[in-house]
Design a protein around this motif. Structure first.
Motif, PDB file in Angstrom:
ATOM      1  N   ASN A 194     101.596  33.912  47.966  1.00 48.00           N
ATOM      2  CA  ASN A 194     102.619  32.944  48.373  1.00 48.00           C
ATOM      3  C   ASN A 194     102.006  31.546  48.421  1.00 48.00           C
ATOM      4  OD1 ASN A 194     101.175  32.793  50.903  1.00 48.00           O
ATOM      5  ND2 ASN A 194     102.228  34.684  51.515  1.00 48.00           N
ATOM      6  N   THR A 195     102.836  30.565  48.808  1.00 45.26           N
ATOM      7  CA  THR A 195     102.371  29.174  48.805  1.00 45.26           C
ATOM      8  C   THR A 195     101.257  28.935  49.814  1.00 45.26           C
ATOM      9  OG1 THR A 195     104.154  28.581  50.344  1.00 45.26           O
ATOM     10  CG2 THR A 195     104.575  28.290  47.982  1.00 45.26           C
ATOM     11  N   GLU A 196     101.250  29.665  50.914  1.00 44.56           N
ATOM     12  CA  GLU A 196     100.158  29.516  51.884  1.00 44.56           C
ATOM     13  C   GLU A 196      98.826  29.935  51.265  1.00 44.56           C
ATOM     14  OE1 GLU A 196     100.941  31.523  55.524  1.00 44.56           O
ATOM     15  OE2 GLU A 196     102.714  30.320  56.018  1.00 44.56           O
ATOM     16  N   ASP A 197      98.859  31.026  50.518  1.00 45.88           N
ATOM     17  CA  ASP A 197      97.642  31.485  49.838  1.00 45.88           C
ATOM     18  C   ASP A 197      97.186  30.464  48.800  1.00 45.88           C
ATOM     19  OD1 ASP A 197      97.728  33.824  51.310  1.00 45.88           O
ATOM     20  OD2 ASP A 197      98.825  34.931  49.767  1.00 45.88           O
ATOM     21  N   ILE A 198      98.155  29.888  48.072  1.00 43.55           N
ATOM     22  CA  ILE A 198      97.818  28.886  47.053  1.00 43.55           C
ATOM     23  C   ILE A 198      97.193  27.658  47.714  1.00 43.55           C
ATOM     24  CG2 ILE A 198      98.742  27.318  45.297  1.00 43.55           C
ATOM     25  CD1 ILE A 198      98.633  30.238  44.433  1.00 43.55           C
ATOM     26  N   ASN A 199      97.770  27.212  48.827  1.00 39.84           N
ATOM     27  CA  ASN A 199      97.203  26.063  49.543  1.00 39.84           C
ATOM     28  C   ASN A 199      95.781  26.341  49.997  1.00 39.84           C
ATOM     29  OD1 ASN A 199      99.172  24.038  49.483  1.00 39.84           O
ATOM     30  ND2 ASN A 199     100.355  25.010  51.111  1.00 39.84           N
ATOM     31  N   ARG A 200      95.551  27.564  50.468  1.00 38.21           N
ATOM     32  CA  ARG A 200      94.222  27.936  50.931  1.00 38.21           C
ATOM     33  C   ARG A 200      93.223  27.904  49.759  1.00 38.21           C
ATOM     34  NH1 ARG A 200      96.063  31.191  54.675  1.00 38.21           N
ATOM     35  NH2 ARG A 200      96.470  32.835  53.171  1.00 38.21           N
ATOM     36  N   MET A 201      93.652  28.383  48.602  1.00 37.57           N
ATOM     37  CA  MET A 201      92.780  28.375  47.439  1.00 37.57           C
ATOM     38  C   MET A 201      92.429  26.947  47.027  1.00 37.57           C
ATOM     39  SD  MET A 201      93.344  30.057  43.618  1.00 37.57           S
ATOM     40  CE  MET A 201      94.050  28.667  42.707  1.00 37.57           C
ATOM     41  N   PHE A 202      93.424  26.072  46.997  1.00 32.05           N
ATOM     42  CA  PHE A 202      93.172  24.705  46.557  1.00 32.05           C
ATOM     43  C   PHE A 202      92.456  23.868  47.609  1.00 32.05           C
ATOM     44  CE2 PHE A 202      95.950  25.718  43.066  1.00 32.05           C
ATOM     45  CZ  PHE A 202      95.450  24.931  42.039  1.00 32.05           C
ATOM     46  N   ASP A 203      92.537  24.272  48.874  1.00 28.73           N
ATOM     47  CA  ASP A 203      91.723  23.590  49.893  1.00 28.73           C
ATOM     48  C   ASP A 203      90.248  23.721  49.545  1.00 28.73           C
ATOM     49  OD1 ASP A 203      93.927  22.800  51.311  1.00 28.73           O
ATOM     50  OD2 ASP A 203      93.812  24.424  52.795  1.00 28.73           O
ATOM     51  N   GLY A 204      89.891  24.856  48.923  1.00 28.88           N
ATOM     52  CA  GLY A 204      88.504  25.062  48.527  1.00 28.88           C
ATOM     53  C   GLY A 204      88.163  24.453  47.183  1.00 28.88           C
ATOM     54  N   LEU A 205      89.190  24.075  46.413  1.00 28.99           N
ATOM     55  CA  LEU A 205      88.955  23.510  45.090  1.00 28.99           C
ATOM     56  C   LEU A 205      89.087  21.999  45.038  1.00 28.99           C
ATOM     57  CD1 LEU A 205      90.983  26.042  42.869  1.00 28.99           C
ATOM     58  CD2 LEU A 205      88.494  25.919  43.111  1.00 28.99           C
ATOM     59  N   GLU A 206      89.628  21.393  46.117  1.00 23.18           N
ATOM     60  CA  GLU A 206      89.961  19.970  46.024  1.00 23.18           C
ATOM     61  C   GLU A 206      88.725  19.065  46.000  1.00 23.18           C
ATOM     62  OE1 GLU A 206      92.393  18.939  49.294  1.00 23.18           O
ATOM     63  OE2 GLU A 206      90.852  19.252  50.825  1.00 23.18           O
ATOM     64  N   ASN A 207      87.587  19.574  46.436  1.00 14.80           N
ATOM     65  CA  ASN A 207      86.349  18.796  46.358  1.00 14.80           C
ATOM     66  C   ASN A 207      85.505  19.261  45.179  1.00 14.80           C
ATOM     67  OD1 ASN A 207      86.782  17.197  48.725  1.00 14.80           O
ATOM     68  ND2 ASN A 207      86.247  18.994  49.964  1.00 14.80           N
ATOM     69  N   ILE A 208      84.885  18.319  44.502  1.00 13.07           N
ATOM     70  CA  ILE A 208      84.043  18.639  43.352  1.00 13.07           C
ATOM     71  C   ILE A 208      82.883  19.525  43.786  1.00 13.07           C
ATOM     72  CG2 ILE A 208      82.410  17.632  41.694  1.00 13.07           C
ATOM     73  CD1 ILE A 208      84.322  15.289  41.409  1.00 13.07           C
TER      74      ILE A 208
END
Length: 414
Positions: A316-330
């Motif tokens: 779901n969108t919560e899982d997607i947000n959690r994944m991108f929280d870890g990807l948003e920094n180089i």
């Protein structure tokens, strides 16, 4: 009248030889086609010039001379310092060309016959779009050919390829839509005639690529990269933490090589900004996709972000947000060994700013992009690329060897 480029890239010669490498066989095939379509005796210098024009690279003089010397035994005549095909070899190639012409006519009649466009124009366009198609998908086609399963590969961006193919024609918008639709039917259909034509274009394209790859490898001394600094482009940085990306398995191997050569990895502030913007857009895109489609459909996607999300059991969108929280920094490391650092200082930022606003440089970059994709590149991406290039030239002049490390640049904000 077809151009030499079209003739060379649409006819594959079934050539039996005792040459030791497939790249040499590929170059031999190209020599024979140049002599055939040139239809006149040619000097070694003229043959070399024609090959270099087609492959857009240099050919070793001695290698070409060696190939022609071997061909003299059976296929080529030499007189007055010029080479020409023997009558037997000319008849052999002419027979192959007639088979190819008949095959084209059958395919055009089956798929592209219901149009007011002249037969000659449709044929010329079809040859052009097939050449462009195999420039983009040659290696995917090789996978299909060896697996015997055409459904293994999902050909994307066909609309982009079609737009590029129309650039030299004045077809109406209605005709362009119809031709594009028919081409999609053609590449997704399956019968012996289509497979034959695919093989002809695919092998001709593969031969040209082999020659380029051979020359490129011959020119490079890997030690020349020792101690160099690689500036990582956005599309490299974006895939480092995607375990389901096609290149994921190669990242660790590449890092080992880079480490052995003492190569440093850096990125620019302008790349950091593009990375953040692209990741923010990807986050929203995936949230929308996961809301709209069920997992069975999502699993059919080739998108590395979607596949990584599925691998991480996102639902779901919560899982997607959690994944991108870890990807948003180089990422701080390329994989496990080499640190990735930002390169920034006041002088460099000024150079990047000047490059980003260099309209001439941006126009040149856009011209290259449009030639390949068939439409203009978005200004934010052009601004980034112009700044990156300007910074690289500045760093080479003032701080040593800098090279941009870039995978194929997909549109990050389309």
């Amino acid at each position: 009248m077809s151009s030499l480029r079209t003739n060379l890239l649409t006819l594959y010669l079934r050539y039996d030889s005792n040459f030791k490498t497939i790249s040499t066989v590929a170059l031999t095939e190209l020599v024979l086609k140049i002599l055939y379509f040139g239809d006149k005796p040619m000097s070694l210098k003229e043959i070399k010039s024609k090959i270099e024009e087609i492959i857009n690279g240099d050919i070793d003089y001695h290698l070409l001379d060696s190939i022609l010397s071997k061909l003299l035994r059976t296929d080529v005549l030499f007189n007055n310092n010029k080479y020409a095909l023997s009558d037997l070899k000319k008849a052999d190639i002419q027979s192959m060309q007639m088979d190819s012409d008949r095959l084209h006519q059958k395919v055009l009649k089956s798929y592209f016959n219901n149009t007011q466009i002249s037969h000659e124009e449709v044929l010329a366009w079809f040859q052009e779009i097939m050449i462009i198609f195999f420039e983009a998908y040659n290696f995917q086609w090789m996978q299909i050919a060896t697996s015997k399963n055409k459904n293994n590969i999902n050909f994307q961006n066909i609309d982009d390829i079609a737009r590029r193919s129309f650039s030299n024609y004045t077809f109406s918008p209605t005709d362009q839509v119809w031709l594009t639709s028919q081409f999609k039917k053609f590449i997704n259909d399956s019968n012996p005639e289509i497979d034959q034509l695919f093989a002809q274009y695919g092998l001709a394209s593969f031969s040209a690529r082999l020659i380029n790859a051979k020359n490129f490898a011959n020119k490079i001394n890997i030690d020349a990269f020792r101690g160099t600094t690689f500036l990582l482009d956005t599309n490299v940085l974006m895939i480092l933490d995607l375990e389901s990306h096609l290149l994921n398995g190669s990242i660790a191997k590449l890092e080992s090589i880079l480490s052995t050569l003492d190569i440093k990895l850096e990125y620019l502030y302008v790349t950091k900004e593009e990375y953040r913007g692209a990741m923010a857009w990807k986050r929203e895109q995936l949230k929308s996709v996961f809301e709209e489609y069920d997992e069975n459909i999502l699993r059919q996607s080739d998108c590395p972000f979607i596949r990584t999300a599925i691998h991480r059991k996102c639902q779901n969108t919560e899982d997607i947000n959690r994944m991108f929280d870890g990807l948003e920094n180089i990422p701080s490391k390329f994989r496990n060994i080499i640190d990735i650092n930002i390169k920034e200082n006041a002088a460099l930022e000024e150079i990047i700013s000047q490059g980003s606003n260099d309209s001439i440089l941006k126009d040149k970059l856009n011209t290259i992009y449009r030639r390949y994709k068939g439409y203009d590149k978005k200004d934010p991406a052009l601004t980034h690329d112009a700044g990156l290039i300007a910074a690289t030239y500045y760093l080479r002049k003032n701080e040593g060897e800098y090279i941009i490390l870039d995978f194929y640049r997909f549109d990050l904000t389309d």
